[in-house]
Design an enzyme around this catalytic site. Structure first.
Site, PDB file in Angstrom:
ATOM      1  N   ASP A  32       0.853  -1.191   0.000  1.00 10.35           N
ATOM      2  CA  ASP A  32       0.000   0.000   0.000  1.00 10.35           C
ATOM      3  C   ASP A  32       0.890   1.244   0.000  1.00 10.35           C
ATOM      4  O   ASP A  32       1.888   1.317   0.709  1.00 10.35           O
ATOM      5  CB  ASP A  32      -0.911  -0.013   1.235  1.00 10.35           C
ATOM      6  N   ASN A  85     -12.909  -2.928   2.467  1.00 11.40           N
ATOM      7  CA  ASN A  85     -13.861  -1.823   2.532  1.00 11.40           C
ATOM      8  C   ASN A  85     -14.797  -1.951   1.342  1.00 11.40           C
ATOM      9  O   ASN A  85     -14.363  -1.902   0.194  1.00 11.40           O
ATOM     10  CB  ASN A  85     -13.127  -0.477   2.516  1.00 11.40           C
ATOM     11  N   THR A  93     -12.019   3.814  -1.335  1.00 10.22           N
ATOM     12  CA  THR A  93     -11.569   4.921  -2.200  1.00 10.22           C
ATOM     13  C   THR A  93     -11.125   4.434  -3.575  1.00 10.22           C
ATOM     14  O   THR A  93     -11.170   5.201  -4.533  1.00 10.22           O
ATOM     15  CB  THR A  93     -10.399   5.691  -1.550  1.00 10.22           C
ATOM     16  N   HIS A  98     -10.166  -4.991  -3.263  1.00 13.44           N
ATOM     17  CA  HIS A  98      -8.855  -5.299  -2.693  1.00 13.44           C
ATOM     18  C   HIS A  98      -9.001  -5.739  -1.247  1.00 13.44           C
ATOM     19  O   HIS A  98      -9.879  -5.270  -0.526  1.00 13.44           O
ATOM     20  CB  HIS A  98      -7.904  -4.099  -2.799  1.00 13.44           C
TER      21      HIS A  98
HETATM   22  P1  DGP Z   1      -9.628   1.642   0.358  1.00 16.15           P
HETATM   23  O1  DGP Z   1      -9.832   2.833   1.268  1.00 16.15           O
HETATM   24  O2  DGP Z   1     -10.030   0.347   1.066  1.00 16.15           O
HETATM   25  O3  DGP Z   1     -10.259   1.805  -0.990  1.00 16.15           O
HETATM   26  O4  DGP Z   1      -8.060   1.519   0.173  1.00 16.15           O
HETATM   27  C1  DGP Z   1      -7.368   1.944  -0.946  1.00 16.15           C
HETATM   28  C2  DGP Z   1      -5.908   1.836  -0.605  1.00 16.15           C
HETATM   29  O5  DGP Z   1      -5.182   1.907  -1.819  1.00 16.15           O
HETATM   30  C3  DGP Z   1      -5.372   2.946   0.290  1.00 16.15           C
HETATM   31  O6  DGP Z   1      -4.892   2.371   1.503  1.00 16.15           O
HETATM   32  C4  DGP Z   1      -4.236   3.576  -0.489  1.00 16.15           C
HETATM   33  C5  DGP Z   1      -3.961   2.575  -1.591  1.00 16.15           C
HETATM   34  N1  DGP Z   1      -3.565   3.153  -2.870  1.00 16.15           N
HETATM   35  C6  DGP Z   1      -4.239   4.107  -3.570  1.00 16.15           C
HETATM   36  N2  DGP Z   1      -3.591   4.396  -4.723  1.00 16.15           N
HETATM   37  C7  DGP Z   1      -2.501   3.592  -4.744  1.00 16.15           C
HETATM   38  C8  DGP Z   1      -1.434   3.431  -5.687  1.00 16.15           C
HETATM   39  O7  DGP Z   1      -1.351   4.066  -6.740  1.00 16.15           O
HETATM   40  N3  DGP Z   1      -0.479   2.524  -5.374  1.00 16.15           N
HETATM   41  C9  DGP Z   1      -0.519   1.780  -4.214  1.00 16.15           C
HETATM   42  N4  DGP Z   1       0.465   0.925  -4.007  1.00 16.15           N
HETATM   43  N5  DGP Z   1      -1.511   1.904  -3.305  1.00 16.15           N
HETATM   44  C10 DGP Z   1      -2.475   2.800  -3.581  1.00 16.15           C
END
Ligand code: DGP
Length: 112
Positions: A32, A85, A93, A98
């Site tokens: 993440d 989520n 988001t 995931h």
């Molecule tokens: P959620 O709130 O459950 O939709 O979590 C989305 C997660 O995705 C958040 O913890 C940050 C992560 N994230 C968002 N954009 C990127 C990205 O471009 N690369 C990576 N590695 N993680 C990302």
């Protein structure tokens, strides 16, 4: 199937970089970008499902079947927490299903 506007589909396609820790033909696991714990991985199906409620049981079973070994190999040997989520009320988001894998330390109850 790929969604051209989806950031996780772009990561899966190699169009944007990510720190990948596991990959096979059905799923990808990467770090993440905004870690909420010492170890914070995201496990995603390679097929695009916006929500858990759109995914089939087969892919969920496949991913959950592999996560224990992937977590253990990535510093979560003391335990870990899995979070999905689903939708706006949960704070989702990125609308590509995931599974958050959180661990590597004692986790507070309200981490995510
Ligand atoms: P959620 O709130 O459950 O939709 O979590 C989305 C997660 O995705 C958040 O913890 C940050 C992560 N994230 C968002 N954009 C990127 C990205 O471009 N690369 C990576 N590695 N993680 C990302």
């Amino acid at each position: 199937m790929k969604d051209n506007n989806c950031i996780f589909c772009k990561i899966i396609a190699g169009e944007i970089p990510a720190a990948k820790v596991y990959e096979d033909d059905k799923m990808l696991v990467f770090r993440d970008i905004e870690p909420k714990a010492k170890v914070h991985l995201l496990a995603v199906p390679k097929s695009h499902f916006k929500l858990l409620s759109e995914a089939d049981g087969e892919i969920m079973s496949y991913m959950f079947g592999r996560i224990p070994q992937i977590a253990a190999q990535n510093g979560c040997d003391g335990g870990y927490r899995l979070v999905i989520n689903q939708g706006d009320d949960a704070g989702q988001t990125v609308f590509h299903l995931h599974i958050h894998i959180l661990g590597g330390e004692k986790l507070p109850i309200d981490i995510i």
